[in-house]
Design a protein around this motif. Sequence first.
Motif, PDB file in Angstrom:
ATOM      1  N   SER A  80       4.962   6.499   1.846  1.00  0.00           N
ATOM      2  CA  SER A  80       4.007   5.537   1.275  1.00  0.00           C
ATOM      3  C   SER A  80       2.787   5.393   2.174  1.00  0.00           C
ATOM      4  CB  SER A  80       4.684   4.180   1.068  1.00  0.00           C
ATOM      5  OG  SER A  80       5.775   4.306   0.197  1.00  0.00           O
ATOM      6  N   LYS A  85      -0.004  13.120  -1.907  1.00  0.00           N
ATOM      7  CA  LYS A  85       0.107  13.677  -3.259  1.00  0.00           C
ATOM      8  C   LYS A  85       1.521  14.147  -3.599  1.00  0.00           C
ATOM      9  CE  LYS A  85      -4.722  15.095  -3.105  1.00  0.00           C
ATOM     10  NZ  LYS A  85      -5.045  14.105  -2.139  1.00  0.00           N
ATOM     11  N   PHE A  87       4.212  12.776  -4.630  1.00  0.00           N
ATOM     12  CA  PHE A  87       4.908  12.213  -5.785  1.00  0.00           C
ATOM     13  C   PHE A  87       4.012  12.079  -7.023  1.00  0.00           C
ATOM     14  CE2 PHE A  87       7.445  10.920  -2.186  1.00  0.00           C
ATOM     15  CZ  PHE A  87       8.744  11.101  -2.638  1.00  0.00           C
ATOM     16  N   LEU A  88       2.848  12.747  -7.045  1.00  0.00           N
ATOM     17  CA  LEU A  88       1.914  12.594  -8.167  1.00  0.00           C
ATOM     18  C   LEU A  88       2.531  12.939  -9.520  1.00  0.00           C
ATOM     19  CD1 LEU A  88      -1.550  13.812  -6.835  1.00  0.00           C
ATOM     20  CD2 LEU A  88      -0.879  11.501  -7.501  1.00  0.00           C
ATOM     21  N   ALA A  93       8.010   7.541 -10.300  1.00  0.00           N
ATOM     22  CA  ALA A  93       7.306   7.093  -9.097  1.00  0.00           C
ATOM     23  C   ALA A  93       6.148   6.172  -9.475  1.00  0.00           C
ATOM     24  CB  ALA A  93       6.788   8.275  -8.302  1.00  0.00           C
ATOM     25  N   HIS A  95       2.534   4.381  -8.151  1.00  0.00           N
ATOM     26  CA  HIS A  95       1.414   4.581  -7.235  1.00  0.00           C
ATOM     27  C   HIS A  95       0.514   3.351  -7.335  1.00  0.00           C
ATOM     28  CE1 HIS A  95       2.730   8.740  -7.473  1.00  0.00           C
ATOM     29  NE2 HIS A  95       1.999   8.987  -6.400  1.00  0.00           N
ATOM     30  N   THR A 104       4.638   7.152 -13.524  1.00  0.00           N
ATOM     31  CA  THR A 104       4.646   8.467 -14.156  1.00  0.00           C
ATOM     32  C   THR A 104       5.928   8.679 -14.954  1.00  0.00           C
ATOM     33  OG1 THR A 104       3.318   9.338 -12.344  1.00  0.00           O
ATOM     34  CG2 THR A 104       4.491  10.948 -13.678  1.00  0.00           C
ATOM     35  N   THR A 117       0.883   9.480 -17.159  1.00  0.00           N
ATOM     36  CA  THR A 117       0.847   8.351 -16.230  1.00  0.00           C
ATOM     37  C   THR A 117       0.273   7.128 -16.921  1.00  0.00           C
ATOM     38  OG1 THR A 117       0.557   9.868 -14.388  1.00  0.00           O
ATOM     39  CG2 THR A 117       0.051   7.577 -13.980  1.00  0.00           C
ATOM     40  N   PRO A 134       1.812   6.431  -2.936  1.00  0.00           N
ATOM     41  CA  PRO A 134       3.044   6.526  -3.721  1.00  0.00           C
ATOM     42  C   PRO A 134       4.123   5.551  -3.240  1.00  0.00           C
ATOM     43  CG  PRO A 134       2.964   8.324  -2.150  1.00  0.00           C
ATOM     44  CD  PRO A 134       1.683   7.555  -2.001  1.00  0.00           C
ATOM     45  N   PRO A 136       7.909   5.762  -4.243  1.00  0.00           N
ATOM     46  CA  PRO A 136       8.922   6.434  -5.038  1.00  0.00           C
ATOM     47  C   PRO A 136      10.156   5.592  -5.336  1.00  0.00           C
ATOM     48  CG  PRO A 136       8.869   7.321  -2.804  1.00  0.00           C
ATOM     49  CD  PRO A 136       7.735   6.356  -2.922  1.00  0.00           C
TER      50      PRO A 136
END
Length: 163
Positions: A80, A85, A87-88, A93, A95, A104, A117, A134, A136
């Motif tokens: 975090s 990027k 966990f894009l 996840a 953000h 997402t 997203t 992120p 997660p």
Amino acid sequence: MNIYCQFDQTNLYSTFPNDFIKINISGGSVFAFVLKVMDDGHVLGVISGGDPISRKITRDFECLKLRGGWQVELLSNNESYPKNKKFLSSPGAFHRDKTNTFITFTKSDEVFKSTVTYCVEEKSFREIPQSATPYPSWVIWPSEGERLSGGKSIYSFSAKTES
């Protein structure tokens, strides 16, 4: 006698974006966020029962809606930090950037795996800014009091890293 229940029984078509529901679809009970309300159905972000997916439901179903005051707690870890990027495209996840929160989902109606997203504050679908951080792992609490006292959560989740 005082009776308290965390959920209210309702119908899917009586829910709104950002509601958190429990619904029986495809033969199983799942937790989901209501993402979009349309004339011909609702788009749900299903978070239990496998990888989080976005799914359009075109029929009205009875469901349970979590009562107001519930909270999502984003859990910070070593991953975090801004502009990570990793966990894009990881389903489930969250953000955050300076003003918005995103989650997402895998699109359930696609032949090839793709993601969508959802921006919580704007109640719309859009891309995650590159500067976002992120988160997660996260937990849903029925109230701030439960969260602060370390009480019982409703649901917890940890996203898988992208392969």
